[in-house]
Motif scaffolding. Sequence first.
Motif, PDB file in Angstrom:
ATOM      1  N   GLY A  55      11.190 -39.087 -41.364  1.00 62.00           N
ATOM      2  CA  GLY A  55      11.684 -40.005 -40.364  1.00 62.00           C
ATOM      3  C   GLY A  55      13.069 -39.609 -39.924  1.00 62.00           C
ATOM      4  O   GLY A  55      13.775 -38.918 -40.653  1.00 62.00           O
ATOM      5  N   VAL A  56      13.458 -40.022 -38.722  1.00 61.69           N
ATOM      6  CA  VAL A  56      14.762 -39.662 -38.179  1.00 61.69           C
ATOM      7  C   VAL A  56      15.455 -40.914 -37.682  1.00 61.69           C
ATOM      8  O   VAL A  56      14.867 -41.695 -36.919  1.00 61.69           O
ATOM      9  CB  VAL A  56      14.618 -38.636 -37.033  1.00 61.69           C
ATOM     10  N   GLY A  88      21.881 -34.245 -40.122  1.00 60.28           N
ATOM     11  CA  GLY A  88      22.250 -34.343 -41.525  1.00 60.28           C
ATOM     12  C   GLY A  88      21.286 -35.188 -42.340  1.00 60.28           C
ATOM     13  O   GLY A  88      20.161 -35.459 -41.918  1.00 60.28           O
ATOM     14  N   TYR A  89      21.767 -35.645 -43.475  1.00 59.01           N
ATOM     15  CA  TYR A  89      20.944 -36.437 -44.391  1.00 59.01           C
ATOM     16  C   TYR A  89      21.887 -37.241 -45.283  1.00 59.01           C
ATOM     17  O   TYR A  89      23.101 -37.063 -45.245  1.00 59.01           O
ATOM     18  CB  TYR A  89      20.055 -35.525 -45.236  1.00 59.01           C
ATOM     19  N   VAL A 114      26.654 -39.824 -45.607  1.00 54.44           N
ATOM     20  CA  VAL A 114      26.009 -38.955 -44.619  1.00 54.44           C
ATOM     21  C   VAL A 114      26.578 -37.545 -44.754  1.00 54.44           C
ATOM     22  O   VAL A 114      27.793 -37.348 -44.694  1.00 54.44           O
ATOM     23  CB  VAL A 114      26.227 -39.472 -43.185  1.00 54.44           C
ATOM     24  N   VAL A 115      25.689 -36.582 -44.954  1.00 55.15           N
ATOM     25  CA  VAL A 115      26.075 -35.174 -45.085  1.00 55.15           C
ATOM     26  C   VAL A 115      25.587 -34.437 -43.835  1.00 55.15           C
ATOM     27  O   VAL A 115      24.389 -34.484 -43.512  1.00 55.15           O
ATOM     28  CB  VAL A 115      25.464 -34.531 -46.346  1.00 55.15           C
ATOM     29  N   VAL A 116      26.510 -33.783 -43.121  1.00 54.71           N
ATOM     30  CA  VAL A 116      26.154 -33.057 -41.881  1.00 54.71           C
ATOM     31  C   VAL A 116      25.886 -31.603 -42.199  1.00 54.71           C
ATOM     32  O   VAL A 116      26.723 -30.916 -42.776  1.00 54.71           O
ATOM     33  CB  VAL A 116      27.271 -33.186 -40.822  1.00 54.71           C
ATOM     34  N   PHE A 136      21.768 -37.394 -36.457  1.00 53.09           N
ATOM     35  CA  PHE A 136      20.341 -37.582 -36.706  1.00 53.09           C
ATOM     36  C   PHE A 136      20.152 -37.450 -38.215  1.00 53.09           C
ATOM     37  O   PHE A 136      20.251 -36.356 -38.775  1.00 53.09           O
ATOM     38  CB  PHE A 136      19.504 -36.518 -35.982  1.00 53.09           C
ATOM     39  N   VAL A 137      19.879 -38.566 -38.885  1.00 52.22           N
ATOM     40  CA  VAL A 137      19.727 -38.562 -40.336  1.00 52.22           C
ATOM     41  C   VAL A 137      18.251 -38.390 -40.676  1.00 52.22           C
ATOM     42  O   VAL A 137      17.404 -39.176 -40.245  1.00 52.22           O
ATOM     43  CB  VAL A 137      20.275 -39.858 -40.959  1.00 52.22           C
ATOM     44  N   THR A 138      17.951 -37.337 -41.411  1.00 49.51           N
ATOM     45  CA  THR A 138      16.581 -37.056 -41.820  1.00 49.51           C
ATOM     46  C   THR A 138      16.502 -37.045 -43.339  1.00 49.51           C
ATOM     47  O   THR A 138      17.517 -37.040 -44.032  1.00 49.51           O
ATOM     48  CB  THR A 138      16.112 -35.685 -41.294  1.00 49.51           C
TER      49      THR A 138
END
Length: 510
Positions: free
Chosen positions: A35-36, A77-78, A85-87, A107-109
Amino acid sequence: MSITEHITVTHLTDQPHPEEHTIEAPADTAPAATGVDLVHVPAAAVVIEDNVRTAADLDTAFLASVKRHGVLLPTIGYRNADGAVVVRDGQMRVLAAREAGTTVPVFVTERGDSTAARIAEQLVANERRTGLTDADRLQAYRQLELEGLSATAIARETGTKRDTVKQTLTVAKSDTASAAVTSGQATFTQALLLAEFDGDPDAITELTECIAEGYDDDELTHTATRLRQEAERREARVQVHADLVAAGKRVVGEDDDYESLDRLTDAADDVTDYAERTPLDAEAHAECAGVAWTVREYGTPEPVQVCTTPDAHHPRYLGHRATSTVGSTPEAEKSDEDRAAEAEERKAARRALVANNKAWDAADVVRREWVAGLLQRKTAPKDAARFLAVALTRHATIRYANGMVSARGLLGIEATGWEGDVLSGWIEEHPTKGLHLSLAVVFAGFENTANREWWRTPDRESRGYLNQLAAWGYPLSRVEQLAAGIQPTDDTDDAAADGEDPTTDQAVTE
């Protein structure tokens, strides 16, 4: 209206090609990206993942853009185990946002991949980005202008220098220039020259042919300078021509057969004393059936009286055959064919004279700018001391030539006063520039001696000076090659291609 209102962000992913070896996530990791979510996070709170880009220097224009518009393209990132949040892709945007004190869209994945996968993704993301072409910028800037944005507003919105925006709009407004850029036939710099001469079809044709023939920027600079001067003179010439016509004078053109009065005389051929072979007097010649006027372009265009019936007079300068046959049987009457051939020869010589004189005037401007640039370098050119030694001995009189060019001008000194005082004061402030100053003095002497006669009758000064400049990297134009004693032929080009220096035996050491 904001520039960002019409921007649509699309995330493109390269389609992978089947390979024998691929990078796969470890078997015990979770599947990637189920998911994003698009979130906005304060840049200061974002963690930047290890990155393949080791130098993260922020471009001034890029930083200015982020300060004005924020980060327009989301990063990728995630979330780590702590929920931060890590880019992975977008460290430059994060760093710029930190400087600007703003947030970052991410965009967190869900990630579950390996270090190898991270490196591969970062390589692909950075290397598969294609920048805008010059044609893209031309169209975009033009559309912004049509939307009501001025050059200053476009510069502010895009973080671009105003002069760059103005130049881009100049090219965009020229159909010829923009088409040349879009088709790839010309660089942006070359297109600027085409745009400058928009509306002058002859100049556009010549520049286009030069570009097609592969002229470099130096050669194009010579051509453009000459075309500018021609345009200025053409305007002045049109005015002089109109004044002559208004005064009821007969005006001849380049295709007409005529001769200047200073090359004709009414003295008989048996008069061999040139003191007595005086040129035709303009006032007396006014009664001649061949009286006419032309516009001479030696400097400022001016009206000059000429004769369209030169055979009604005598040549002022007798050739060897004429002077050695005084008292012998007169020559047979010339045929119509001979007269026509002589007329064509005179016209061809006059056209060549006019063309080369124009080219020389243009070369003066380009050469002097180049010499001034040479003097701005930190170190003097190679063999400068030898050049000065020869110039101040074999070409000693050059040092005292006066004219429009000055040593202070070549050095860029803006102080006023007597030349000697200004230069001596300058060298006291720049004690390590003694060689530069000496060169400037000698260069000014050579430049004030240089004139149109150099290409017609090359001498020791013209050959020595121009060949030395060529040895230091100055690109001689074709007319300057003539003045340097070099015939601009294919043989010269072949010699250069073979590694030979056709100027070696013509340098200032001769």
